[in-house]
Design a protein around this motif. Sequence first.
Motif, PDB file in Angstrom:
ATOM      1  N   ASN A 122       0.822  -1.219   0.000  1.00 18.60           N
ATOM      2  CA  ASN A 122       0.000   0.000   0.000  1.00 18.60           C
ATOM      3  C   ASN A 122       0.851   1.263   0.000  1.00 18.60           C
ATOM      4  O   ASN A 122       0.351   2.358  -0.183  1.00 18.60           O
ATOM      5  CB  ASN A 122      -0.957   0.003   1.199  1.00 18.60           C
ATOM      6  CG  ASN A 122      -0.229  -0.078   2.521  1.00 18.60           C
ATOM      7  OD1 ASN A 122       0.948  -0.449   2.564  1.00 18.60           O
ATOM      8  ND2 ASN A 122      -0.899   0.257   3.599  1.00 18.60           N
ATOM      9  N   SER A 181       3.759   2.991  -2.121  1.00 18.95           N
ATOM     10  CA  SER A 181       4.313   2.822  -3.472  1.00 18.95           C
ATOM     11  C   SER A 181       5.818   2.590  -3.479  1.00 18.95           C
ATOM     12  O   SER A 181       6.339   1.783  -4.248  1.00 18.95           O
ATOM     13  CB  SER A 181       3.977   4.054  -4.326  1.00 18.95           C
ATOM     14  OG  SER A 181       2.584   4.277  -4.335  1.00 18.95           O
ATOM     15  N   ASN A 197      -6.152   0.741  -6.768  1.00 17.98           N
ATOM     16  CA  ASN A 197      -5.610   2.066  -6.444  1.00 17.98           C
ATOM     17  C   ASN A 197      -4.118   2.002  -6.132  1.00 17.98           C
ATOM     18  O   ASN A 197      -3.377   2.940  -6.411  1.00 17.98           O
ATOM     19  CB  ASN A 197      -6.364   2.676  -5.258  1.00 17.98           C
ATOM     20  CG  ASN A 197      -7.753   3.137  -5.657  1.00 17.98           C
ATOM     21  OD1 ASN A 197      -7.978   3.550  -6.797  1.00 17.98           O
ATOM     22  ND2 ASN A 197      -8.706   3.052  -4.734  1.00 17.98           N
ATOM     23  N   TYR A 198      -3.659   0.874  -5.549  1.00 17.77           N
ATOM     24  CA  TYR A 198      -2.243   0.717  -5.243  1.00 17.77           C
ATOM     25  C   TYR A 198      -1.410   0.725  -6.527  1.00 17.77           C
ATOM     26  O   TYR A 198      -0.377   1.390  -6.613  1.00 17.77           O
ATOM     27  CB  TYR A 198      -1.980  -0.584  -4.483  1.00 17.77           C
ATOM     28  CG  TYR A 198      -2.630  -0.703  -3.131  1.00 17.77           C
ATOM     29  CD1 TYR A 198      -3.123   0.424  -2.457  1.00 17.77           C
ATOM     30  CD2 TYR A 198      -2.760  -1.939  -2.501  1.00 17.77           C
ATOM     31  CE1 TYR A 198      -3.720   0.303  -1.214  1.00 17.77           C
ATOM     32  CE2 TYR A 198      -3.350  -2.063  -1.250  1.00 17.77           C
ATOM     33  CZ  TYR A 198      -3.834  -0.936  -0.609  1.00 17.77           C
ATOM     34  OH  TYR A 198      -4.420  -1.059   0.627  1.00 17.77           O
ATOM     35  N   LYS A 215      -2.174   1.934  -9.379  1.00 16.51           N
ATOM     36  CA  LYS A 215      -2.237   3.263  -9.991  1.00 16.51           C
ATOM     37  C   LYS A 215      -1.172   4.175  -9.387  1.00 16.51           C
ATOM     38  O   LYS A 215      -0.442   4.876 -10.101  1.00 16.51           O
ATOM     39  CB  LYS A 215      -3.635   3.848  -9.772  1.00 16.51           C
ATOM     40  CG  LYS A 215      -3.850   5.222 -10.385  1.00 16.51           C
ATOM     41  CD  LYS A 215      -5.260   5.713 -10.077  1.00 16.51           C
ATOM     42  CE  LYS A 215      -5.461   7.144 -10.566  1.00 16.51           C
ATOM     43  NZ  LYS A 215      -6.795   7.668 -10.197  1.00 16.51           N
ATOM     44  N   ASP A 216      -1.042   4.155  -8.058  1.00 13.80           N
ATOM     45  CA  ASP A 216      -0.043   4.986  -7.376  1.00 13.80           C
ATOM     46  C   ASP A 216       1.377   4.542  -7.694  1.00 13.80           C
ATOM     47  O   ASP A 216       2.277   5.368  -7.859  1.00 13.80           O
ATOM     48  CB  ASP A 216      -0.265   4.929  -5.851  1.00 13.80           C
ATOM     49  CG  ASP A 216      -1.559   5.606  -5.424  1.00 13.80           C
ATOM     50  OD1 ASP A 216      -2.098   6.404  -6.223  1.00 13.80           O
ATOM     51  OD2 ASP A 216      -2.041   5.322  -4.306  1.00 13.80           O
ATOM     52  N   ILE A 217       1.570   3.223  -7.788  1.00 12.64           N
ATOM     53  CA  ILE A 217       2.898   2.682  -8.092  1.00 12.64           C
ATOM     54  C   ILE A 217       3.353   3.132  -9.479  1.00 12.64           C
ATOM     55  O   ILE A 217       4.489   3.597  -9.667  1.00 12.64           O
ATOM     56  CB  ILE A 217       2.894   1.140  -7.993  1.00 12.64           C
ATOM     57  CG1 ILE A 217       2.804   0.696  -6.531  1.00 12.64           C
ATOM     58  CG2 ILE A 217       4.145   0.549  -8.657  1.00 12.64           C
ATOM     59  CD1 ILE A 217       2.471  -0.770  -6.342  1.00 12.64           C
ATOM     60  N   GLN A 218       2.478   3.029 -10.473  1.00 12.48           N
ATOM     61  CA  GLN A 218       2.836   3.408 -11.844  1.00 12.48           C
ATOM     62  C   GLN A 218       3.081   4.906 -11.949  1.00 12.48           C
ATOM     63  O   GLN A 218       3.935   5.348 -12.728  1.00 12.48           O
ATOM     64  CB  GLN A 218       1.740   2.941 -12.810  1.00 12.48           C
ATOM     65  CG  GLN A 218       1.676   1.423 -12.912  1.00 12.48           C
ATOM     66  CD  GLN A 218       0.697   0.914 -13.953  1.00 12.48           C
ATOM     67  OE1 GLN A 218       0.997   0.003 -14.725  1.00 12.48           O
ATOM     68  NE2 GLN A 218      -0.497   1.476 -13.990  1.00 12.48           N
ATOM     69  N   GLN A 219       2.372   5.657 -11.144  1.00 10.02           N
ATOM     70  CA  GLN A 219       2.591   7.101 -11.130  1.00 10.02           C
ATOM     71  C   GLN A 219       3.972   7.421 -10.549  1.00 10.02           C
ATOM     72  O   GLN A 219       4.689   8.295 -11.036  1.00 10.02           O
ATOM     73  CB  GLN A 219       1.498   7.785 -10.294  1.00 10.02           C
ATOM     74  CG  GLN A 219       1.518   9.306 -10.390  1.00 10.02           C
ATOM     75  CD  GLN A 219       0.329   9.917  -9.662  1.00 10.02           C
ATOM     76  OE1 GLN A 219      -0.607   9.215  -9.289  1.00 10.02           O
ATOM     77  NE2 GLN A 219       0.372  11.206  -9.451  1.00 10.02           N
ATOM     78  N   LEU A 220       4.355   6.681  -9.506  1.00 11.17           N
ATOM     79  CA  LEU A 220       5.645   6.909  -8.864  1.00 11.17           C
ATOM     80  C   LEU A 220       6.814   6.548  -9.777  1.00 11.17           C
ATOM     81  O   LEU A 220       7.781   7.312  -9.896  1.00 11.17           O
ATOM     82  CB  LEU A 220       5.735   6.099  -7.570  1.00 11.17           C
ATOM     83  CG  LEU A 220       7.057   6.209  -6.805  1.00 11.17           C
ATOM     84  CD1 LEU A 220       7.246   7.599  -6.217  1.00 11.17           C
ATOM     85  CD2 LEU A 220       7.138   5.150  -5.712  1.00 11.17           C
TER      86      LEU A 220
END
Length: 418
Positions: A324, A326, A355-356, A358-363
């Motif tokens: 949870n 990133s 949602n996890y 999504k945040d990981i790919q953004q990071l």
Amino acid sequence: MYFTELNLNKTILKALTEEGYTTPTPIQQKTIPLVLENKDVIASAQTGTGKTAAFALPIIEKLIWKQNAPKKSKKIKALIVSPTRELALQIQNNFKTYAKYTNLRSTVIFGGTSIEPQQDILKKGVDILIATPGRLLDLHKRELLNLTKVRTLVLDEADLMLDMGFIDDVKKIARLCPKDKQTLLFSATMPDKIVKLANTLLNNPEKVEVSITSSAAKNVIQTLYYVPKPKKMELCLHLLRNTIKGNILIFRRTKFGVDKLEKTLERNNYKVATIHGDKTQSARQTALNKFKHGEVNILIATDVASRGIDIEGLDAVINFDLPNISETYIHRIGRTARAGKKGNSYSFCGADELNYIKDIQQLINEEIKVITDHPYPLDKNTKPIVHNTAKKKSANTISGKKKSRKSANSKKNKKRWY
């Protein structure tokens, strides 16, 4: 830049050259000069970025001028606090390597083993002490060590120490050291609680950050599998039978999840070892040694238990449960593809983890390749699960009064058969 440009003693440079190190990593370039200037530092860096050398090399440099003090008159001048035994041992190995051409003495202390041998070493006198919080405070309580001469305090993997409930211990250790000490705080992630801790313990610290997007394990081939949560076990077995080979590290979020996966894999004739917080230090070390020596080829772990463990020749990482946080994803996949080698990561994403990812790919600033050709695909129309406790609460209340949780049978005082 080369290490020769960092004003390090020739004995340190000789040790580095023998290890094949000539060029400092970004965290080392930024941190070493600040430590040599006696500044407090708060640094954000992942495992595998050379973080240990970033504080070990300048500490050795600053202590060299006192290296020839008689053994028994040696006092602890540098204290490195680490959350786990495995990390502490790894740090000690690095100090031994970098200081091998000096007369500086270092040692490591941790719980789960006999206290007497550690007590004997401390009596002989050491310059550098690496310790886990519990054993350190235990020895201090018994008046077996003195921290009043500490010049540099290092808090390594600070976010993990907080996750493991060591925040009060850390604050107490800091108070046992002199007020005018230099404090260095290293953390893989920088949540608010770490920033608050740094503001409490550090004096006008310099901030050092190494871009985590650039260290997202460029030699790791990342793949993503969307799968219903109840089918993750089947997908894992399917991939182990058909796709994933070699030495494999599998991450699960909970201790219960680790144990459950272990039993399932063993029933399917896989050789497995596990590490998590409920296991003793000796059991964790035994599991790790089995994996390193090839007695088993699959190691299942939680993040807390596995932080900082360095495994050579790791072929693949499986994120059975997505993290949870990133940054933890980068930390996990960075265990493979070390020293220029190639590696693979396989991530399972259920509906509750959309949602996890999504945040990981953004990071990491990239989309992870999705594998759709597998037997247990997640319905494309599935939406992220939102856990709304407020609705549950209101549903259990009528006219402001709590709804009774007793069943009709309970109210009639009927005896149950079980």
